[in-house]
Design an enzyme around this catalytic site. Sequence first.
Site, PDB file in Angstrom:
ATOM      1  CD  GLU A   1      -5.371   7.002   5.281  1.00  0.00           C
ATOM      2  OE1 GLU A   1      -5.102   7.937   4.508  1.00  0.00           O
ATOM      3  OE2 GLU A   1      -5.838   5.898   4.892  1.00  0.00           O
TER       4      GLU A   1
ATOM      5  CG  MET B   1       8.169  -7.560   5.873  1.00  0.00           C
ATOM      6  SD  MET B   1       8.145  -6.090   6.921  1.00  0.00           S
ATOM      7  CE  MET B   1       7.739  -6.846   8.478  1.00  0.00           C
TER       8      MET B   1
ATOM      9  CG  ASN C   1      12.691   1.307   6.236  1.00  0.00           C
ATOM     10  OD1 ASN C   1      11.877   0.720   5.501  1.00  0.00           O
ATOM     11  ND2 ASN C   1      12.835   0.997   7.522  1.00  0.00           N
TER      12      ASN C   1
ATOM     13  CD  GLU D   1      27.810  -0.589   7.192  1.00  0.00           C
ATOM     14  OE1 GLU D   1      28.420  -1.132   8.123  1.00  0.00           O
ATOM     15  OE2 GLU D   1      28.328  -0.312   6.088  1.00  0.00           O
TER      16      GLU D   1
ATOM     17  CG  HIS E   1      10.304   1.758  11.901  1.00  0.00           C
ATOM     18  ND1 HIS E   1      10.568   0.410  11.800  1.00  0.00           N
ATOM     19  CD2 HIS E   1       9.948   1.981  13.184  1.00  0.00           C
ATOM     20  CE1 HIS E   1      10.390  -0.145  12.983  1.00  0.00           C
ATOM     21  NE2 HIS E   1      10.019   0.770  13.839  1.00  0.00           N
TER      22      HIS E   1
ATOM     23  CG  ASP F   1      14.204  -0.471  12.002  1.00  0.00           C
ATOM     24  OD1 ASP F   1      14.144  -0.364  10.769  1.00  0.00           O
ATOM     25  OD2 ASP F   1      13.625  -1.366  12.625  1.00  0.00           O
TER      26      ASP F   1
ATOM     27  CB  THR G   1      -0.995   0.023   1.192  1.00  0.00           C
ATOM     28  OG1 THR G   1      -0.283  -0.087   2.419  1.00  0.00           O
ATOM     29  CG2 THR G   1      -2.003  -1.104   1.088  1.00  0.00           C
TER      30      THR G   1
HETATM   31  C1  GRF Z   1       4.030  -0.577   6.686  1.00  0.00           C
HETATM   32  O1  GRF Z   1       3.396  -0.378   7.925  1.00  0.00           O
HETATM   33  C2  GRF Z   1       5.481  -0.168   6.770  1.00  0.00           C
HETATM   34  O2  GRF Z   1       5.715   0.897   7.636  1.00  0.00           O
HETATM   35  C3  GRF Z   1       6.110  -1.417   7.329  1.00  0.00           C
HETATM   36  O3  GRF Z   1       5.429  -2.471   6.710  1.00  0.00           O
HETATM   37  C4  GRF Z   1       4.122  -2.052   6.320  1.00  0.00           C
HETATM   38  C5  GRF Z   1       4.024  -2.312   4.848  1.00  0.00           C
HETATM   39  O4  GRF Z   1       2.767  -2.121   4.337  1.00  0.00           O
HETATM   40  N1  GRF Z   1       7.533  -1.389   7.138  1.00  0.00           N
HETATM   41  P1  GRF Z   1       2.536  -2.142   2.752  1.00  0.00           P
HETATM   42  O5  GRF Z   1       3.170  -3.405   2.189  1.00  0.00           O
HETATM   43  O6  GRF Z   1       3.148  -0.895   2.186  1.00  0.00           O
HETATM   44  O7  GRF Z   1       1.038  -2.170   2.601  1.00  0.00           O
END
Ligand code: GRF
Length: 272
Positions: free
Chosen positions: A221, A135, A156, A191, A158, A194, A19
């Site tokens: 959102e 992931m 990234n 490196e 987070h 997060d 998303t």
């Molecule tokens: C999001 O909450 C992002 O912050 C986290 O994984 C989720 C991914 O959602 N790292 P999507 O695949 O973008 O729907």
Amino acid sequence: MKPKTKKLKLAVLISGGGTNLQAMVDQIEAGKLDAEINLVVSNNPGAYGLTRAQKHGIPTAVVDYSKYGKKLFPKVDERELPSQFPELVKRQRIFHGLPPEEIRDRLARLVLAEQEIIELLNPLAPELICLAGFMRLISPYFIGHYNREDRYGIMNIHPALLPAFPGTDGYGDTFGYGCRFGGITVHFVDEGEDTGPIIAQATYPIWPGDTLDVIRKRGLELEYALYSQCIQWMAQEDLQVDYGKDGRPQVRILDPEYPRFLEQLTQKAFAR
Ligand code: GRF
């Protein structure tokens, strides 16, 4: 917004629903994000984000990390690894609390998968790699390819207010801890896990009676709006990295509209 003709060349790495990827695509198509997505790579062949990309004519690729798992790939031949591998073993900060041989093996498997991604990306010369729900851990090998001394090349999103709640379940951890506010962070990747320099953050309230699903929706959102905006700032060359006395990198947002943007975003998140 500053006038800009050149579009920032992106590659997006995903693992799931995509998303955030969709939000970027929508912003690009609406003319609000001066970028083009040249490739979407997933480690997961079943990621719905791949379908989202294809629907918009964006090329996709899969690098299935499981093929380098112990089950399908019992022994790593270190001759297949880049020559700097011993250096990477010393430098890495992502695996800890394991016997050195296990760390070496895990890093080797990760590097093999990353080599495949890098080979896919090389001909496209992306200017920014966006992790959007990717992931998998990222090793110093991959990072070294895209971070230069004077410029970070990987961003990234987070789902928590770093440095609180790093790891894979930002919403669950925020909610489970009983926080009264949650938040999201867009950061450059270094490196550590997060730990990279924060670009921007946004917060949302957690009201009595809210469920995890409610707060995740509120946070997502914010993610959609803030991630695209941070990429736009990069495209506009509005992100400047300074180094403090302690040598720590600090990102400065040069766009004078930044406070107004954040104020509006926050007002929306707090509206009842
Ligand atoms: C999001 O909450 C992002 O912050 C986290 O994984 C989720 C991914 O959602 N790292 P999507 O695949 O973008 O729907």
